[in-house]
Write an enzyme that holds these catalytic residues in place. Sequence first.
Site, PDB file in Angstrom:
ATOM      1  N   GLY A  28     -47.360 -58.427   7.657  1.00  0.00           N
ATOM      2  CA  GLY A  28     -48.226 -59.429   8.259  1.00  0.00           C
ATOM      3  C   GLY A  28     -48.303 -60.658   7.370  1.00  0.00           C
ATOM      4  N   CYS A  83     -44.553 -54.023   3.420  1.00  0.00           N
ATOM      5  CA  CYS A  83     -44.960 -55.360   3.001  1.00  0.00           C
ATOM      6  C   CYS A  83     -46.490 -55.454   2.915  1.00  0.00           C
ATOM      7  CB  CYS A  83     -44.368 -56.409   3.948  1.00  0.00           C
ATOM      8  SG  CYS A  83     -44.397 -58.098   3.276  1.00  0.00           S
ATOM      9  N   TYR A  84     -47.153 -56.189   3.817  1.00  0.00           N
ATOM     10  CA  TYR A  84     -48.613 -56.270   3.772  1.00  0.00           C
ATOM     11  C   TYR A  84     -49.227 -54.872   3.863  1.00  0.00           C
ATOM     12  CZ  TYR A  84     -53.445 -57.253   4.995  1.00  0.00           C
ATOM     13  OH  TYR A  84     -54.824 -57.274   5.008  1.00  0.00           O
ATOM     14  N   HIS A 133     -38.569 -55.262   4.418  1.00  0.00           N
ATOM     15  CA  HIS A 133     -38.663 -54.938   5.844  1.00  0.00           C
ATOM     16  C   HIS A 133     -37.465 -54.091   6.296  1.00  0.00           C
ATOM     17  CE1 HIS A 133     -42.126 -57.531   6.820  1.00  0.00           C
ATOM     18  NE2 HIS A 133     -41.687 -58.233   5.780  1.00  0.00           N
ATOM     19  N   GLU A 170     -37.111 -52.646   9.158  1.00  0.00           N
ATOM     20  CA  GLU A 170     -36.903 -52.696  10.602  1.00  0.00           C
ATOM     21  C   GLU A 170     -35.856 -53.719  11.016  1.00  0.00           C
ATOM     22  OE1 GLU A 170     -40.541 -55.414   9.888  1.00  0.00           O
ATOM     23  OE2 GLU A 170     -39.573 -53.685   8.965  1.00  0.00           O
ATOM     24  N   ASP A 194     -34.674 -53.753  35.659  1.00  0.00           N
ATOM     25  CA  ASP A 194     -36.055 -53.378  35.397  1.00  0.00           C
ATOM     26  C   ASP A 194     -36.776 -52.900  36.652  1.00  0.00           C
ATOM     27  OD1 ASP A 194     -35.307 -54.404  32.959  1.00  0.00           O
ATOM     28  OD2 ASP A 194     -36.286 -56.330  33.288  1.00  0.00           O
ATOM     29  N   LYS A 217     -35.186 -52.997  26.843  1.00  0.00           N
ATOM     30  CA  LYS A 217     -34.152 -53.007  27.878  1.00  0.00           C
ATOM     31  C   LYS A 217     -33.137 -51.890  27.695  1.00  0.00           C
ATOM     32  CE  LYS A 217     -33.324 -56.010  30.545  1.00  0.00           C
ATOM     33  NZ  LYS A 217     -33.652 -56.252  31.979  1.00  0.00           N
TER      34      LYS A 217
END
Length: 516
Positions: free
Chosen positions: A57, A84-85, A171, A173, A230, A372
């Site tokens: 964050g 991180c944060y 990070h 991710e 979708d 998706k």
Amino acid sequence: MSNLMRGVLVVDLGAQYAQLIARRVRQAGSWCEIAPPRTALETARRMDLAGIILSGGPASVYADDAPEVPPELLGLGVPVLGICYGMQWMMRELGGDVVAADKREFGRAAIDVARSEHLFAGIEGSSTVWMSHGDQVASLPDGFSTYASTDTCALAAVGDPTRGFFGIQYHPEVTHTERGFDMLTNFVRGVCELPGDWQSGDIAEREIEKTRELVGEDGDVVLGLSGGVDSSVAAVIINKAIGDRLHCIFVDNGLLRKGERQVVEDVFAEHFKMDLTVVDAADRFLAKLAGVTDPEKKRKVIGNEFVEVFREEAKRFKDAKFLGQGTLYPDVIESVNVHGGNTAVIKSHHNVGGLPEDLEMELVEPLRELFKDEVRRIGRHLGLDSVVIDRQPFPGPGLGVRILGEVTPERCRILREADAITTDEIEAAGEQKGLWQYFAVLLPIKSVGVMGDARTYEDACAIRVVESEDGMTADWGHLSHKTLQRISNRIINEVRGINRVVLDISSKPPATIEWE
């Protein structure tokens, strides 16, 4: 089947890509939910909780406006990973110190792994990670030791394996962290001891059951069917949940791709035998869009008109108390502050930000928490044909957000033809493999040209080709020179009104995939 699934909770502390953490957890084969700090404890207690990930964050833990994370999360008896944060908050909460770093780290950095176990099982030596921080941990709480460091950050990764508490300053991710997915998989499967066997079938069955419970035994659902991936997958899920109480409505709003209406009628009315109503509302939508040039207003106008059409059509179904939509998680992330964090609203999506407050039907959105690529896998699991599953994503507002400036019948005609040529040539050359989307955009500018020794002053058209996994980030795709040449030549020669074709080579971020 119970809706309670054992999984991981991601606490969104204002990170732009908290949803990517969730996606990586799902890629590791485990269910995941996201919650802001204010509801995190409630969500954790409701879940069959196996672990917690505290996201990054923008705030500093010692700032007055720092997110207030419930400290009780650390006492639930499950492993916790702070990123991180999230790491800084956890270290400070447990008795460590966090200070402003002497040297900030943004971008790629090399960590040296000191302990190749737990979070770093199978990861040794030096590894590239993605940093983005101005604060760092200066001292560790009792029980923690160092797992990895960089030249400027001695405590880049730390852990207390006894409690299953780990913190990493970078990070994992993002794709820039080369072993990031392995680290998250180690946390999910190794530390949290989840089996990693959560599959597309589990998602489908969960959403079918949730839909069945929401609608009940006597309610009907009206679904806006576009024929895209979708809404098609959403239709099959709802159909399996409530059968013929699903009523699909396809609205021809005059903003469709060439041949779109016929494809929908062939696939759903003929093949799937679903209850399908086709509404010709092109004149109605185009009249509402007359004079509108602001992209946000366009989306609102189109979204509101869709809802009005559904409301009118739903009157034929006295038990229709629900409106089905194929809303995806990226739509929600861009449109609203979905988790209550500090993330910014990028743009409204017609099925998220354009709904009027007096909507008289309750929403049914079985894909709202999905990406998706997950939706495509679910569609294949449910038996949808590749003609539907492998179609390009198409925005709900259709050509309305690919025509920059005012939307008119003539400009729709021009773009529809240019877009069809773009698609035809890319697919004829076999260059669509690996591409997420490829389409034409009509620009609000005219330029001088020469045709048949005469001066022309006509529209410019842009070609947009992107590669992506989930639509959250994207890079521009490469087409061969020959294919680009054929697209340009055909558009300029065959589409009256265009005399110039340009190529969009922007990535997301900073651009978005659609121009509006």
